[in-house]
Design a protein around this motif. Structure first.
Motif, mmCIF file in Angstrom:
data_model
loop_
_atom_site.group_PDB
_atom_site.id
_atom_site.type_symbol
_atom_site.label_atom_id
_atom_site.label_comp_id
_atom_site.label_asym_id
_atom_site.label_seq_id
_atom_site.Cartn_x
_atom_site.Cartn_y
_atom_site.Cartn_z
ATOM 1 N N VAL A 51 -2.097 -48.832 -28.583
ATOM 2 C CA VAL A 51 -0.883 -47.935 -29.038
ATOM 3 C C VAL A 51 0.048 -47.857 -27.628
ATOM 4 O O VAL A 51 -0.465 -47.831 -26.705
ATOM 5 C CB VAL A 51 -1.401 -46.383 -29.215
ATOM 6 N N ALA A 52 1.329 -48.065 -27.831
ATOM 7 C CA ALA A 52 2.046 -48.248 -26.979
ATOM 8 C C ALA A 52 3.593 -47.507 -27.203
ATOM 9 O O ALA A 52 3.896 -47.177 -28.498
ATOM 10 C CB ALA A 52 2.563 -49.844 -26.828
ATOM 11 N N VAL A 53 4.185 -47.161 -26.187
ATOM 12 C CA VAL A 53 5.639 -46.847 -26.123
ATOM 13 C C VAL A 53 6.704 -47.620 -25.775
ATOM 14 O O VAL A 53 6.302 -48.196 -24.689
ATOM 15 C CB VAL A 53 5.506 -45.604 -25.307
ATOM 16 N N GLU A 54 7.655 -47.549 -26.542
ATOM 17 C CA GLU A 54 8.694 -48.702 -25.973
ATOM 18 C C GLU A 54 10.110 -47.727 -25.763
ATOM 19 O O GLU A 54 10.034 -46.705 -25.926
ATOM 20 C CB GLU A 54 9.168 -49.742 -27.160
ATOM 21 N N TYR A 55 11.128 -48.363 -25.286
ATOM 22 C CA TYR A 55 12.332 -48.099 -25.139
ATOM 23 C C TYR A 55 12.444 -47.181 -23.807
ATOM 24 O O TYR A 55 13.492 -46.300 -23.683
ATOM 25 C CB TYR A 55 12.832 -47.414 -26.246
ATOM 26 N N ASP A 56 11.526 -47.163 -22.871
ATOM 27 C CA ASP A 56 11.696 -46.306 -21.914
ATOM 28 C C ASP A 56 12.955 -46.326 -21.006
ATOM 29 O O ASP A 56 13.661 -45.466 -20.576
ATOM 30 C CB ASP A 56 10.411 -46.634 -20.838
ATOM 31 N N GLU A 57 13.392 -47.849 -20.806
ATOM 32 C CA GLU A 57 14.740 -47.909 -20.315
ATOM 33 C C GLU A 57 15.989 -47.458 -20.482
ATOM 34 O O GLU A 57 16.883 -47.162 -20.118
ATOM 35 C CB GLU A 57 14.745 -49.340 -19.795
ATOM 36 N N PHE A 58 15.821 -47.095 -22.010
ATOM 37 C CA PHE A 58 16.978 -46.574 -22.822
ATOM 38 C C PHE A 58 17.166 -45.173 -22.759
ATOM 39 O O PHE A 58 18.180 -44.520 -22.476
ATOM 40 C CB PHE A 58 16.922 -47.158 -24.311
ATOM 41 N N GLY A 59 15.889 -44.564 -22.803
ATOM 42 C CA GLY A 59 15.942 -42.987 -22.253
ATOM 43 C C GLY A 59 16.597 -42.144 -23.577
ATOM 44 O O GLY A 59 17.297 -41.167 -23.224
ATOM 45 N N ASP A 60 16.761 -42.820 -24.679
ATOM 46 C CA ASP A 60 17.664 -42.087 -25.855
ATOM 47 C C ASP A 60 16.660 -41.704 -26.930
ATOM 48 O O ASP A 60 15.371 -41.415 -26.580
ATOM 49 C CB ASP A 60 18.572 -42.884 -26.123
ATOM 50 N N GLY A 61 17.224 -41.463 -27.789
ATOM 51 C CA GLY A 61 16.323 -41.102 -29.214
ATOM 52 C C GLY A 61 15.286 -42.007 -29.649
ATOM 53 O O GLY A 61 14.371 -41.426 -30.223
ATOM 54 N N ARG A 62 15.543 -43.245 -29.428
ATOM 55 C CA ARG A 62 14.754 -44.202 -29.722
ATOM 56 C C ARG A 62 13.409 -44.128 -28.927
ATOM 57 O O ARG A 62 12.243 -44.246 -29.232
ATOM 58 C CB ARG A 62 15.213 -45.635 -29.609
ATOM 59 N N LEU A 63 13.337 -43.770 -27.548
ATOM 60 C CA LEU A 63 12.231 -43.451 -26.669
ATOM 61 C C LEU A 63 11.716 -42.191 -27.176
ATOM 62 O O LEU A 63 10.282 -42.303 -27.377
ATOM 63 C CB LEU A 63 12.847 -43.165 -25.212
ATOM 64 N N GLN A 64 12.314 -41.085 -27.515
ATOM 65 C CA GLN A 64 11.662 -39.915 -28.213
ATOM 66 C C GLN A 64 11.068 -40.378 -29.571
ATOM 67 O O GLN A 64 9.885 -39.791 -29.692
ATOM 68 C CB GLN A 64 12.625 -38.841 -28.355
ATOM 69 N N ALA A 65 11.405 -41.100 -30.305
ATOM 70 C CA ALA A 65 10.967 -41.352 -31.558
ATOM 71 C C ALA A 65 9.572 -42.183 -31.470
ATOM 72 O O ALA A 65 8.610 -42.107 -32.048
ATOM 73 C CB ALA A 65 12.025 -42.134 -32.277
ATOM 74 N N SER A 66 9.597 -43.298 -30.437
ATOM 75 C CA SER A 66 8.605 -44.064 -29.912
ATOM 76 C C SER A 66 7.626 -43.277 -29.569
ATOM 77 O O SER A 66 6.170 -43.306 -29.843
ATOM 78 C CB SER A 66 8.844 -45.173 -28.940
ATOM 79 N N LEU A 67 7.670 -42.214 -28.704
ATOM 80 C CA LEU A 67 6.676 -41.354 -28.086
ATOM 81 C C LEU A 67 6.072 -40.661 -28.992
ATOM 82 O O LEU A 67 4.771 -40.380 -29.056
ATOM 83 C CB LEU A 67 7.161 -40.178 -26.983
ATOM 84 N N LYS A 68 6.724 -39.947 -29.980
ATOM 85 C CA LYS A 68 6.251 -39.235 -31.349
ATOM 86 C C LYS A 68 5.578 -40.088 -31.967
ATOM 87 O O LYS A 68 4.283 -39.618 -32.452
ATOM 88 C CB LYS A 68 7.415 -38.717 -32.058
ATOM 89 N N SER A 69 5.913 -41.582 -32.203
ATOM 90 C CA SER A 69 5.006 -42.236 -33.200
ATOM 91 C C SER A 69 3.456 -42.447 -32.393
ATOM 92 O O SER A 69 2.574 -42.465 -33.063
ATOM 93 C CB SER A 69 5.819 -43.626 -33.423
ATOM 94 N N ALA A 70 3.577 -42.587 -31.107
ATOM 95 C CA ALA A 70 2.261 -43.001 -30.147
ATOM 96 C C ALA A 70 1.620 -41.545 -30.194
ATOM 97 O O ALA A 70 0.402 -41.659 -30.564
ATOM 98 C CB ALA A 70 2.790 -43.685 -29.030
#
Length: 226
Positions: free
Chosen positions: A189-208
């Motif tokens: 399982v992985a989280v992406e978009y860390d460097e962006f720090g926006d809603g896409r990161l939060q969505a990726s964290l929630k998915s993980a």
């Protein structure tokens, strides 16, 4: 009982859900272990933080000692391999290995590479015999152990079939040496978009985070069935 070996490899000491500059991979690995303990509180958990306390890198002396037969080793050789022996013993004693490993420059952190180099041990986790024509190497770890890789990435698109798959050397770089020593059942399982720090990161964290309880349920059910 099922023994978990919980390993963190991030250079960041904290978790991203507890501190501003914390680690996402530590966050995921802690969530996995917490979910496992909730389901199976009697199962022992061994913890090793190679991100903060990395194993010593392999040296020429280490290689010399490792490839010297046990009954021929001098005292200095035994001392040189002592840390590696502890790491190998932990691995051999575990049923599920849970690793929190972030992507650094497309691969694993140096600290975790040092860990891999210490556990891929001739005579302990893999066999070597030049007299075996065409197949001089073989795994020594019996089937049945499970490997869970929990990672984080600054960019996005590293999954199979996506734009940066060819640049992802984290999961493949872990699966290959672990399979070499006999651990072939892997989950990730992985989280992406860390460097962006926006809603896409939060969505990726929630998915993980949503995926981890389901994975724990799958593995604990399999553990009970075994």
């Amino acid at each position: 009982m099922t023994t978990l070996l919980h390993i963190d490899a991030s250079a960041r000491p904290g978790r991203s859900d507890e501190t501003r500059f914390g680690s996402h991979s530590r966050r995921l690995s802690a969530l996995f272990v917490d979910a496992w303990r909730a389901a199976r509180p009697a199962d022992p958990v061994i913890y090793r933080d190679v991100g903060q306390s990395p194993p010593a890198p392999v040296t020429g002396a280490w290689i010399h000692a490792a490839f010297t037969p046990v009954d021929q080793r001098e005292n200095w050789m035994t001392e040189t391999l002592a840390e590696s022996d502890v790491l190998v013993d932990e691995l051999l004693g575990a049923d599920v290995i849970v690793v929190g490993v972030p992507m650094y420059n497309f691969g694993v952190p140096a600290q975790f590479k040092a860990y891999i180099d210490n556990i891929v041990r001739v005579g302990r986790t893999f066999g070597f015999d030049l007299s075996r024509d065409g197949d001089p190497y073989w795994p020594l770890i019996s089937p049945g152990k499970k490997l869970v890789i929990l990672s984080s990435r600054g960019d996005f698109g590293y999954e199979p079939g996506q734009r940066l798959e060819h640049m992802n050397h984290v999961e493949p770089g872990i699966r290959t040496p672990f399979a070499y020593i006999g651990i072939t059942e892997t989950y990730s399982v992985a989280v992406e978009y860390d460097e962006f720090g926006d809603g896409r990161l939060q969505a990726s964290l929630k998915s993980a985070e949503d995926a981890i309880p389901a994975l724990v349920a799958q593995l604990t059910k399999a553990s009970v069935a075994a």
